[in-house]
Design a protein around this motif. Structure first.
Motif, short mmCIF file in Angstrom:
data_model
loop_
_atom_site.label_atom_id
_atom_site.label_comp_id
_atom_site.label_asym_id
_atom_site.label_seq_id
_atom_site.Cartn_x
_atom_site.Cartn_y
_atom_site.Cartn_z
N ARG A 1 22.51 61.21 67.48
CA ARG A 1 23.38 60.97 66.34
C ARG A 1 23.75 59.51 66.19
O ARG A 1 24.04 59.04 65.11
CB ARG A 1 24.66 61.80 66.48
CG ARG A 1 24.52 63.17 65.86
CD ARG A 1 25.74 64.00 66.15
NE ARG A 1 26.94 63.43 65.53
CZ ARG A 1 27.28 63.66 64.27
NH1 ARG A 1 26.53 64.40 63.52
NH2 ARG A 1 28.38 63.15 63.78
N GLY A 2 23.72 58.79 67.33
CA GLY A 2 24.10 57.39 67.28
C GLY A 2 22.99 56.48 66.78
O GLY A 2 23.22 55.34 66.42
N VAL A 3 21.74 56.99 66.76
CA VAL A 3 20.61 56.13 66.38
C VAL A 3 20.52 56.06 64.85
O VAL A 3 20.42 57.09 64.21
CB VAL A 3 19.30 56.71 66.97
CG1 VAL A 3 18.14 55.80 66.65
CG2 VAL A 3 19.45 56.89 68.47
N PRO A 4 20.55 54.85 64.28
CA PRO A 4 20.57 54.77 62.81
C PRO A 4 19.35 55.39 62.16
O PRO A 4 19.47 56.07 61.15
CB PRO A 4 20.61 53.25 62.54
CG PRO A 4 20.98 52.62 63.83
CD PRO A 4 20.61 53.54 64.93
N LEU A 5 18.16 55.16 62.74
CA LEU A 5 16.95 55.69 62.13
C LEU A 5 17.00 57.21 62.09
O LEU A 5 16.69 57.84 61.07
CB LEU A 5 15.72 55.24 62.93
CG LEU A 5 14.40 55.81 62.40
CD1 LEU A 5 14.05 55.19 61.06
CD2 LEU A 5 13.27 55.59 63.39
#
Lengths: 305, 691
Positions: free
Chosen positions: B518-522
């Motif tokens: 969830r923290g990964v922008p992509l």
């Protein structure tokens, strides 16, 4: 191509100098069981070529010089009453030969010409109601002076169609002519030539011609050539189906001479001129050689759509 | 002698691949023995095809069939019903491959494969599944093309290509049928998801239940607004109310004297008094939106404040929530107009006042009760009391956490005065208790709060972890008013959502991979895109119900009658068929080139583009000769190409068409790579033509 045939061709070209293409075409024409028409001015080596071919292929050879007072019987033969046996006996004419050289065929009257051409087509002669087959193989090499010369009866198109090919020898090149002039008489050469190939072997090779493979693509090309000759409006009359069959047969023979067992478009293109030039007439009235070239250039070798 | 119709060998790769692809989704889902048996049976069939094994006789096949039926009974307890039936079907289908002798058997296998594929839709209807089934169908159809191809030794890829073209050609017609063929309610109801658990809210709540829900990232519903999307603090999606408290558990219950028909109103029934009053009092709708719900297996629908829906099967309950007549077993969408909570002119009914202030008779939670009565006595009114209570929640040391300590007998007392660590259910529960203890009518509302705005579709995505409970209290002269004690403790929860709120206390709702991703922008962007696609799918495909169809069609046809529908179907279908027919006629008019002729054209086009003057009447040998003068470097591959082409086009028989085809193409490409013009050796094109 069998080595014997190539030897024969070499032998002929040692007599008829500088005409390799025409010699090969003549041989191909023979292999394709076609009759050959050589159209040229007198003294260009027509007779020499015919004579040489007869010698190297060890064919029974006759020569008839056509004149305007000639009758059909002078070619076909005549029945003569023999008082001793009290029966009519046939004197076979010169047509009963394996290779007949009909010199200056356009000097004879149409009636005489017709008799010869009928024999060529039927490969038999009917005399006194009896059909007599002509020998096997049977070739006619007819020579013809260009029709512009005086005192000739030009062959009508329908009869020209009986000849598989028409070739002309043309003047020799400068170096050939030099060799010609410095050497001895070519006709003497021809009469002393050794046979290179037996007529049985020749028959064998002729049988092989029919077995040369013409693929669907190639037949399609031939058909498109024929169709174009009829539809394009380039010619007064298009090529006949017989011309088409002849074209394919000549191409097969040419392929065999080239040592292949299949026909390529090159073979068709090489024989296209000799096979068709005398059968079609350009609608513009130009030279027939130009019109066959036009035909060749108008038809794509490989279908494009 | 009767002719034996053999299955052509070249059809086998696609027959087996189609069988495998058709069974694959079921292997995933079905019992373990199926996942083992099907690949083994298909592998067996492959070995038979290779000639390594013989076809099994009846003596082997019959016990196998019995074993399959027995295993199905063992794992499902029955052979009937959708799930057991599909298991049996897939296993029997794999067995059928073992007796595929003749063409007829191959046809049966293909029909079975299509049927097995279709049954996948019983279990999943999302876009990915649909895409998978579409692709697998292409493979199955390739097998059908294969067994109908009389030519032997053809590349199987050609069959796949043709099948792909056919399926694509069928697409427009499929769309027309989808839109226009009258939707009918199912003739029988397949209870496929019976064993599947109900999801989302339940009709009662005890401590710990909502926090369990908050660990799920599944989708609850999506909302599409007409106009402005309300700010997070106003996104209270009401679903259920809990009015009954037994000391530990809040549940949805009604006192026995209340009649269901008076409490719940559907469009076709006589409107009760309270409903007419609502209609009279409502003004302009504040929000108009469409909710697309995922399957829950329950009846509850979610909406903002006072909702009215256009749907026939949706009713309004007296506690102002929407209820569907039947359980939601597949994607369901409904249009809602929401109004502000009305200012109640009339008081509560007697039973309502009794019911919403009731607490367990036998006591419990004495400290809380005592504090409630003391504070209420000291307050100027109900509202002042509530304000003091909320302030107290806000200022005392309360913690918002997903992992509250366990509570004993007196849940409210223990929570309020000892543990003080809780999730929304703890706050709502104790708050409602405190209100009732002070004699104020109160109820708990369960639903979802917040939702993530997807900027792609401008829709709200509400997930299970947005689950929330809050409190409604009846205030004299105002009616039911929402209070959220959780908001008093952790305002971040309301404004920014669960994750942000938990982060303040060093917790995270989603653990493991999902939480990390969830923290990964992509990933976040990708999941937004996936959500957008899924929403469109749910709206336009899965949500295309009988009613939607009627609405859609009446826009085009005016009044929708069966005759008009048939006519529209015939007209649109006819136009498409006609267009296809014309296209096919156009295709047939021009003779097709064979592959080597196309290859020849590519070669000549390539050479012409590079400046080689070519006329159509040139033979391959002449082409090669001319091109070699322009590009000496390509001379060798050109000659090889010519030899290869002449062999294919003019030689007697081609034994290895595929090999030659690849070879011809390879030679053309090699020529293409060698078409480099050496500057120093550049021949003058005009001279070349002369020669």
């Amino acid at each position: 191509m069998s080595t014997t045939i190539s030897r024969a061709i070499t032998a002929v070209s040692s007599v008829v100098l500088g005409k390799d293409e025409q010699i090969r075409l003549a041989v191909a024409c023979m292999l394709a069981r076609g009759h050959l028409l050589i159209e040229d001015l007198p003294g260009m080596g027509k007779t020499t070529l015919a004579h040489a071919l007869a010698r190297v292929f060890s064919l029974d050879y006759r020569r008839v010089q056509f004149t305007s007072d000639m009758l059909p019987a002078d070619i076909l033969g005549v029945s003569i009453y023999d008082p001793d046996t009290r029966q009519f006996q046939l004197r076979q004419g010169p047509v009963f030969a394996q290779l007949l050289l009909a010199d200056e065929v356009n000097r004879a009257t149409p009636k005489t010409q017709g008799a010869l051409l009928e024999a060529m087509e039927e490969r038999q002669v009917t005399l006194d109601g009896v059909s007599r087959p002509l020998p096997e193989p049977f070739f006619v090499i007819a020579t013809q002076n260009p029709v512009t010369q005086a005192g000739t009866f030009p062959l009508p198109e329908s009869q020209l169609d009986r000849f598989l090919m028409r070739i002309s020898l043309g003047y020799p090149s400068a170096e050939t002519e030099l060799a010609l002039l410095s050497g001895s008489d070519r006709r003497d050469h021809a009469s002393t030539m050794k046979p290179e190939i037996s007529s049985a072997e020749l028959m064998q090779q002729m049988a092989l011609v029919g077995k040369v493979h013409a693929s669907a693509d190639l037949i399609d090309y031939v058909q498109r050539l024929l169709a174009h000759s009829r539809d394009s409006g380039l010619f007064v009359v298009g090529l006949s189906p017989r011309a088409g069959l002849g074209l394919l047969r000549a191409a097969r023979a040419w392929a065999l001479l080239a040592g292949r067992d299949y026909v390529t478009p090159e073979d068709v293109q090489v024989v296209l001129g000799p096979v068709t030039a005398h059968r079609i007439q350009a609608s513009t009235g130009g030279a027939s050689a130009t019109s066959t070239q036009q035909l060749l250039e108008a038809v794509p070798v490989v279908r494009r759509s | 002698m009767a002719r034996v119709y053999q299955v052509p060998r070249h059809a086998f790769p696609w027959l087996l691949a189609g069988a495998l692809l058709a069974s694959l989704p079921h292997l995933w889902r079905g019992p373990l023995w199926l996942a083992v048996a099907v690949p083994v049976l298909l592998g067996w069939r492959t070995l038979i095809q290779r000639g390594l094994l013989a076809m099994p006789g009846k003596l082997i096949r019959f016990p196998l069939l019995l074993a399959v039926v027995g295993a199905t009974l063992y794992s499902h307890g029955t052979v009937l019903g959708p799930e057991a039936g599909v298991t049996l079907l897939v296993a029997a289908f794999a067995l059928k491959m073992l007796e595929m002798f003749r063409l007829r058997d191959a046809y049966v296998a293909i029909i079975l494969a299509s049927f097995v594929l279709a049954t996948t839709f019983l279990f999943s209807r999302d876009p990915l599944t649909t895409l998978y089934i579409g692709s697998a169908l292409v493979v199955v159809m390739a097998a059908l093309v294969g067994i109908n191809d009389p030519e032997s030794g053809v590349s199987p890829w050609r069959h796949l290509r043709q099948s792909g073209v056919m399926v694509l050609q069928a697409l427009p017609l499929m769309l027309v049928f989808f839109v226009l063929v009258p939707r009918m309610p199912p003739l029988w109801n397949l209870q496929v998801n019976q064993q599947q658990a109900k999801t989302g809210m339940s009709d009662s709540m005890s401590p710990g239940e909502i926090s369990r829900l908050s660990r799920q990232s599944g989708i609850a519903f999506r909302v599409e607004f007409d106009g402005e999307v309300p700010p997070p603090a106003q996104r209270y999606w009401r679903g259920l109310t809990y009015g009954w408290f037994d000391g530990r558990r809040w549940s949805q219950a009604l006192p026995p004297e209340v009649r269901q028909q008076e409490y719940l109103h559907f469009a076709n029934g006589p409107p009760p008094e309270w409903y007419e009053q609502l209609l009279a009092e409502r003004g302009e709708p504040d929000w108009r939106y469409r909710v697309v719900m995922e399957r829950t297996g329950q009846q509850w629908l979610y909406a903002l404040s006072v909702p009215f829906s256009n749907r026939q099967e949706v009713g309004l309950a007296r506690d102002l929530r929407l209820v569907r007549r039947t359980d939601i077993e597949s994607t369901f969408d409904y249009q809602v107009d929401s109004y502000q909570m009305p200012v109640a002119r009339q008081g509560l009914a007697d039973w309502e006042r009794r019911f919403y202030t009731s607490l367990p008779q036998q006591g419990g939670n004495p400290r809380a009760r005592q504090m409630a009565s003391e504070w209420r006595a000291g307050a100027s009114g109900d509202a002042a009391y509530i304000t003091r209570l909320l302030l107290w929640f806000n200022q005392e040391e309360f913690y918002y956490t997903l992992e509250p300590p366990l509570l004993g007998e007196n849940t409210v007392d223990e929570f309020l005065f000892r543990t003080r660590r809780g999730f929304c259910e703890h706050y709502a529960s104790s708050f409602a208790f405190m209100l009732r203890a002070a004699g104020i009518p109160a109820r708990i509302v369960a639903g979802y709060q917040g939702g993530e705005l997807n900027p792609l579709g401008n829709h709200l995505l509400v997930r299970q972890y947005d689950a929330h409970v809050w409190v409604e209290a009846w205030l004299q002269g105002q009616g039911w008013v929402e209070f959220d004690p959780t908001g008093a403790v952790a305002p971040t929860r309301i404004e920014q959502g669960l994750d942000a709120a938990l982060a303040e206390y060093g917790e995270s709702a989603l653990t493991g991979l999902a939480g990390a991703l969830r923290g990964v922008p992509l990933f976040a962007r990708l999941s937004l895109l996936a959500d957008y696609i899924e929403f469109g799918w749910a709206k336009w495909v899965l949500g295309y119900s009988q009613q939607n169809q009627l609405e859609f069609l009446s826009r085009w046809l005016g009044k929708v009658t069966p005759q008009r529908m048939v006519m529209a179907l015939a007209a649109v279908g006819g136009v498409i068929m006609l267009a296809m027919l014309l296209w096919m006629l156009w295709r047939v008019r021009r003779p097709r080139l064979v592959w080597w002729q196309r290859e020849h054209r590519r070669m000549t086009q390539m050479l012409s583009r590079r400046g080689v003057p070519l006329a159509p009447h040139l033979t391959t040998a002449q082409i090669v000769q001319i091109a070699s003068q322009y590009f000496p470097a390509a001379s060798q591959p050109l000659q090889d190409w010519q030899r290869c082409y002449d062999t294919i086009a003019y030689r007697k028989e081609i034994t290895e068409p595929m090999v030659l085809r690849r070879q011809l193409r390879g030679l053309r490409r090699r020529v293409g790579r060698r078409l480099i013009r050496p500057m120093s050796l550049n021949p003058n094109p005009d001279q070349q033509r002369e020669a």
